[in-house]
Scaffold this motif. Structure first.
Motif, mmCIF file in Angstrom:
data_model
loop_
_atom_site.group_PDB
_atom_site.id
_atom_site.type_symbol
_atom_site.label_atom_id
_atom_site.label_comp_id
_atom_site.label_asym_id
_atom_site.label_seq_id
_atom_site.Cartn_x
_atom_site.Cartn_y
_atom_site.Cartn_z
ATOM 1 N N UNK A 90 -1.176 2.013 -1.552
ATOM 2 C CA UNK A 90 0.146 2.271 -1.007
ATOM 3 C C UNK A 90 0.153 3.872 -1.271
ATOM 4 N N UNK A 91 -0.583 4.692 -2.139
ATOM 5 C CA UNK A 91 -0.547 6.071 -2.019
ATOM 6 C C UNK A 91 -1.746 6.388 -0.880
ATOM 7 N N UNK A 92 -2.583 5.882 -0.956
ATOM 8 C CA UNK A 92 -3.659 6.027 0.381
ATOM 9 C C UNK A 92 -3.010 5.898 1.806
ATOM 10 N N UNK A 93 -2.312 4.797 1.822
ATOM 11 C CA UNK A 93 -1.323 4.806 3.034
ATOM 12 C C UNK A 93 -0.501 5.865 3.354
ATOM 13 N N UNK A 94 0.247 6.352 2.439
ATOM 14 C CA UNK A 94 1.188 7.401 2.526
ATOM 15 C C UNK A 94 0.425 8.533 2.785
ATOM 16 N N UNK A 95 -0.601 8.808 2.320
ATOM 17 C CA UNK A 95 -1.421 10.215 2.154
ATOM 18 C C UNK A 95 -1.981 10.461 3.437
ATOM 19 N N UNK A 96 -2.639 9.463 4.020
ATOM 20 C CA UNK A 96 -3.402 9.412 5.203
ATOM 21 C C UNK A 96 -2.820 8.976 6.537
ATOM 22 N N UNK A 97 -1.646 8.341 6.284
ATOM 23 C CA UNK A 97 -0.743 8.135 7.566
ATOM 24 C C UNK A 97 -1.514 6.689 8.169
ATOM 25 N N UNK A 98 -2.111 5.958 7.521
ATOM 26 C CA UNK A 98 -3.084 4.634 8.095
ATOM 27 C C UNK A 98 -2.429 3.300 7.558
ATOM 28 N N UNK A 99 -2.924 2.103 8.239
ATOM 29 C CA UNK A 99 -2.348 1.067 8.179
ATOM 30 C C UNK A 99 -2.989 0.358 6.507
ATOM 31 N N UNK A 100 -2.322 -0.616 5.974
ATOM 32 C CA UNK A 100 -2.991 -1.135 4.866
ATOM 33 C C UNK A 100 -4.237 -1.674 5.255
#
Length: 242
Positions: free
Chosen positions: A36-46
């Motif tokens: 979830x944090x990576x999705x938010x940080x990089x604006x990429x899909x799960x």
């Protein structure tokens, strides 16, 4: 003509996480941010994030620990070997290496080199071209390009062979720091001069390894086009099947 295709999003994300592992942002033994944090940080899909993490696990950068999450393992030993060619362009002592310095000069750089250096089309840079040999046979032609401003106050624009690697020379003279290297491999036919220097018959292609050496901010300090005769070299990669 050489064609390059931009790496998929999950590969670019994996490369970014690799760099953060190498610079200590994600230290060995610690947990990487959650999906979830990576999705938010990089604006990429799960799915993109999951695929990037799986790639890093496969290659030994990360591992999953039940009940604890995804853990940083650090830089795999196999990567050290795969980076060898890029490191050679930074550490080669021209005065001691088999081969010769072909030419040095300021010239308009090829489009893909200009792009890697962050320069506009038809911009000029300083090029050093070195022909490496083994047992008297040409094995690679290395054309290294440097921003003109970076070369000022160094020996890179001179016609004498360097007595230290480019990395050591620039870090001492210009107080810059090399941080990471990216390599892009493509294939093409050599031009007349390249074929002559490498002793290639007509119609024999070359492998082009574009080595982009950057500082921690991602600014390219040196871009080298390493040409390998396709009839004398092969590239090999080994990876795990999980």
């Amino acid at each position: 003509m050489a064609y390059e295709v931009e790496a998929p999003k999950y590969v670019r994300l994996a490369q970014t996480i690799q760099r953060r592992i190498e610079d200590g942002t994600y230290a060995p033994g610690t947990r990487v941010p959650s999906e979830n944090q990576l999705v938010q940080a990089f604006g990429m899909s799960r799915p993109t994030v999951v695929r990037a993490l799986e790639l890093l696990k496969r290659d030994g950068w990360l591992e999953s620990r039940q009940g604890y999450g995804t853990i940083v393992r650090g830089r795999p030993a196999v990567v050290e070997e795969k980076d060898r060619r890029g490191l050679e362009t930074l550490t080669r002592d021209e005065s001691r290496s088999p081969g010769r310095l072909v030419d040095v000069g300021e010239e308009a750089v090829p489009a893909r080199v200009a792009s890697a250096l962050g320069l506009p089309k038809n911009a000029k840079a300083v090029r050093r071209r070195f022909l490496a040999e083994e047992d008297g046979e040409a094995v690679e032609l290395v054309s290294s390009y440097f921003p003109v401003g970076l070369v000022e106050g160094t020996d890179l624009a001179g016609g004498a062979a360097l007595t230290a690697g480019v990395r050591e020379h620039l870090e001492a003279r210009k107080k810059v720091r090399f941080d990471h290297v990216t390599e892009r491999v493509s294939a093409r036919l050599p031009d007349v001069t390249e074929a002559e220097l490498l002793g290639l018959p007509e119609g024999i292609p070359v492998l082009s390894v574009l080595v982009i050496a950057c500082d921690a901010s991602g600014q390219a300090l040196q871009v080298s086009d390493v040409l390998l005769p396709a009839d004398r070299h092969e590239l090999e990669d080994t990876y795990r099947l999980n």
